[in-house]
Design an enzyme around this catalytic site. Structure first.
Site, short mmCIF file in Angstrom:
data_model
loop_
_atom_site.label_atom_id
_atom_site.label_comp_id
_atom_site.label_asym_id
_atom_site.label_seq_id
_atom_site.Cartn_x
_atom_site.Cartn_y
_atom_site.Cartn_z
N GLY A 13 31.63 36.76 44.51
CA GLY A 13 31.61 38.07 43.86
C GLY A 13 30.76 39.07 44.62
O GLY A 13 30.22 38.76 45.69
N ASP A 34 32.97 29.52 42.74
CA ASP A 34 33.66 30.66 42.12
C ASP A 34 35.01 30.17 41.61
O ASP A 34 35.56 29.21 42.14
CB ASP A 34 33.86 31.78 43.16
CG ASP A 34 33.82 33.16 42.53
OD1 ASP A 34 34.71 33.46 41.72
OD2 ASP A 34 32.90 33.94 42.84
N THR A 38 37.38 37.25 39.19
CA THR A 38 37.02 38.61 39.63
C THR A 38 36.46 38.61 41.05
O THR A 38 36.41 39.66 41.69
CB THR A 38 35.98 39.29 38.69
OG1 THR A 38 34.82 38.47 38.62
CG2 THR A 38 36.55 39.49 37.29
N ASP A 59 35.47 26.34 37.89
CA ASP A 59 35.18 27.13 36.69
C ASP A 59 33.98 26.47 36.03
O ASP A 59 34.10 25.41 35.40
CB ASP A 59 36.40 27.12 35.76
CG ASP A 59 36.14 27.91 34.49
OD1 ASP A 59 34.96 28.27 34.22
OD2 ASP A 59 37.10 28.17 33.74
N ASN A 102 26.03 24.15 31.13
CA ASN A 102 26.37 23.17 32.17
C ASN A 102 25.41 23.27 33.36
O ASN A 102 24.97 22.26 33.91
CB ASN A 102 27.80 23.41 32.67
CG ASN A 102 28.84 23.01 31.63
OD1 ASN A 102 28.55 22.24 30.72
ND2 ASN A 102 30.05 23.55 31.75
N TYR A 148 30.13 40.54 26.32
CA TYR A 148 29.26 40.44 27.50
C TYR A 148 27.79 40.40 27.06
O TYR A 148 27.04 39.52 27.46
CB TYR A 148 29.52 41.64 28.41
CG TYR A 148 28.77 41.62 29.72
CD1 TYR A 148 29.06 40.66 30.69
CD2 TYR A 148 27.80 42.58 30.01
CE1 TYR A 148 28.40 40.66 31.91
CE2 TYR A 148 27.14 42.59 31.23
CZ TYR A 148 27.44 41.63 32.18
OH TYR A 148 26.79 41.63 33.39
N ARG A 189 34.24 50.37 37.28
CA ARG A 189 32.90 50.93 37.11
C ARG A 189 32.86 52.32 37.70
O ARG A 189 33.68 52.70 38.53
CB ARG A 189 31.85 50.01 37.74
CG ARG A 189 31.59 48.84 36.81
CD ARG A 189 30.43 48.03 37.24
NE ARG A 189 30.85 46.99 38.15
CZ ARG A 189 30.15 45.89 38.38
NH1 ARG A 189 28.99 45.71 37.79
NH2 ARG A 189 30.58 44.98 39.22
N1 UDP Z 1 32.42 56.23 33.40
C1 UDP Z 1 33.07 57.45 33.59
N2 UDP Z 1 34.24 57.43 34.29
C2 UDP Z 1 34.79 56.31 34.81
C3 UDP Z 1 34.13 55.07 34.63
C4 UDP Z 1 32.93 55.08 33.91
O1 UDP Z 1 32.61 58.50 33.14
O2 UDP Z 1 35.88 56.40 35.43
C5 UDP Z 1 31.14 56.24 32.65
C6 UDP Z 1 31.04 55.19 31.56
O3 UDP Z 1 31.58 55.67 30.34
C7 UDP Z 1 29.55 54.98 31.48
C8 UDP Z 1 29.06 55.20 32.91
O4 UDP Z 1 30.10 55.92 33.56
O5 UDP Z 1 28.94 55.94 30.64
C9 UDP Z 1 28.81 53.91 33.67
O6 UDP Z 1 29.92 53.08 33.48
P1 UDP Z 1 30.14 51.70 34.23
O7 UDP Z 1 31.45 51.16 33.76
O8 UDP Z 1 29.94 51.88 35.68
O9 UDP Z 1 28.97 50.73 33.76
P2 UDP Z 1 28.08 50.55 32.44
O10 UDP Z 1 26.76 51.06 32.85
O11 UDP Z 1 28.66 51.36 31.31
O12 UDP Z 1 28.14 49.10 32.20
#
Ligand code: UDP
Length: 318
Positions: A13, A34, A38, A59, A102, A148, A189
Site C-alpha cells: 500500500g 498484502d 487496495t 489476507d 491474529n 473504519y 481522497r
Molecule cells: N473532499 C472534497 N472533495 C473531494 C474529496 C474530498 O472536498 O473530491 C473533502 C472531504 O469531504 C473532507 C476533506 O476533503 O472534508 C478530506 O477528505 P479525504 O477523503 O481526503 O480524507 P478525510 O480526512 O475526510 O478522511
C-alpha cells in the site's frame, strides 16, 4: 549476523511500501504482506528482486503464518480512504479487528514488538481542537465512517489489552492526513481527487462549502515519526501529523495554482459525518520522540505532483 526481520502488513500500500523502503535502508530483512484489495504490486516492484525482501500474498483477517524469527510487526493493512471503506465495510472492520488479533497473536508467539497504524479518525468529528491524545473522540458508531473509526478504536483497545495483560511490547501511532507518491489517483481522497481533476481538465469538486479543515503531512515525515516511535519505549498512542491546517477551499485554490490549470471549483454535498476540523497536537511526539515534520506543503507537494503527472500520462497512453 543475520538481518533482523520485520513484517509490514499492507506492505504493497501507500504507507506500507514506504515503510518497506525505510526498513530495507536501515538494514532489516523485510516481509511485506498484502491481499492487494487496495494495495498494488507497482508500489513494491522495485524491491521484488532483493534477497532481503519477501512478499506474501495474504489476507491477515483470516490467518497469518510467518516462518522464522520476527523482531517487529507493523500492521498497516486496511482500506484507508473514505470511498474505499464505504465500498468494503466488512473487510475494513475485519482487518482492524480479526486481523489485529491474529497479528497480536503472532507477535506474542515470536516475542516481536508490534506497532499498529491507528488514525485521527478515532477522534471522529472532534469537539476538541487541536486534537490531543487524551481526547476520547466524537464518533458515530453506526454512521458510514463508523466501520473504519470503530475498527481502529477496537484495534487500539485490543493492542493495549495485549500490552497490559500479556506484557507484549506495543506501539500505537495515530496518523493524520498524509500524502505523497504512491497514493492511488482514484482513491477518492481530497489530494488525489483535486490533482487528477486539475490534470484532466475537470473542475475540482469541493464537498460542502469547503470551510472544513485538514492538516496534511508529507509521507517522509510520517515514516520518520513511525520509525522513531517503534524504537522508543512509549506504549501510549502518539499523534503523527503536520499541524499546518488549511480549509479545503484554500487547498483547492492551492492545487489550482500549483498545477497551473484553468479549471474552477464546483460544490457537491458534504458526506455524512465528515469531520469539520482536524489538526494534530504533536506535543507528545515532540517531547517523547524529538520529532516534528520537516516538509512544508510546498516542499511535499512538489514530488507528489510529479508522481501524479506521470501516473495521469501513463493512464492516458494506456
Ligand atoms: N473532499 C472534497 N472533495 C473531494 C474529496 C474530498 O472536498 O473530491 C473533502 C472531504 O469531504 C473532507 C476533506 O476533503 O472534508 C478530506 O477528505 P479525504 O477523503 O481526503 O480524507 P478525510 O480526512 O475526510 O478522511
Amino acid at each position: 549476523m543475520p538481518k533482523k526481520r520485520v513484517l509490514v502488513t499492507g506492505g504493497a500500500g501507500f504507507l506500507g511500501s514506504h515503510l518497506c523502503d525505510r526498513f530495507l535502508a536501515e538494514g532489516y530483512h523485510v516481509i511485506a504482506m498484502d491481499n492487494l484489495i487496495t494495495g498494488s504490486m507497482e508500489n513494491i516492484e522495485h524491491l521484488m528482486a532483493r534477497p532481503d525482501f519477501e512478499y506474501y500474498h495474504c489476507d491477515v483477517s483470516k490467518y497469518v503464518h510467518v516462518p522464522g524469527e520476527l523482531k517487529y510487526i507493523l500492521h498497516f493493512a486496511s482500506p484507508a480512504s473514505p470511498i474505499d471503506y464505504l465500498k468494503m465495510p466488512i473487510q475494513t472492520l475485519k482487518v482492524g479487528s480479526l486481523g489485529t488479533h491474529n497479528l497480536l497473536g503472532l507477535a506474542k508467539a515470536k516475542g516481536a514488538r508490534m506497532l499498529i497504524a491507528s488514525t485521527s479518525e478515532v477522534y471522529g468529528d472532534p469537539l476538541v481542537h487541536p486534537q490531543t491524545e487524551t481526547y476520547w473522540g466524537n464518533v458515530n458508531p453506526v454512521g458510514p465512517r463508523g466501520v473504519y473509526d470503530e475498527a481502529k478504536r477496537f484495534q487500539e483497545a485490543m493492542t493495549m489489552a495485549y500490552h497490559t495483560f500479556h506484557g507484549l511490547e506495543t506501539r500505537i501511532v495515530r496518523i493524520f492526513n498524509t500524502y505523497g507518491p504512491r497514493m492511488r489517483l482514484d482513491d477518492g481522497r481530497v489530494l488525489p481527487a483535486f490533482v487528477s481533476q486539475a490534470l484532466r481538465g475537470e473542475d475540482l469538486t469541493i464537498f460542502g462549502d469547503g470551510s472544513q479543515t485538514r492538516s496534511f503531512c508529507y509521507v517522509d515525515d510520517l515514516v520518520e515519526g513511525i520509525y522513531r516511535l517503534l524504537l522508543s519505549d512509549y506504549a501510549h498512542p502518539v499523534n503523527i501529523g503536520n499541524p499546518a491546517e488549511i480549509t479545503i477551499r484554500e487547498f483547492a485554490e492551492e492545487i489550482i495554482r500549483l498545477t497551473g490549470t484553468e479549471q474552477k471549483v464546483t460544490y457537491k454535498p458534504l458526506p455524512q459525518d465528515d469531520p469539520k476540523q482536524r489538526q494534530p497536537d504533536i506535543s507528545v511526539a515532540r517531547e517523547v520522540l524529538g520529532w516534528e515534520p520537516k516538509y512544508s506543503r510546498a516542499e511535499g507537494l512538489k514530488p507528489t505532483l510529479e508522481y501524479f503527472k506521470k501516473k495521469v500520462l501513463q493512464k492516458q497512453e494506456a
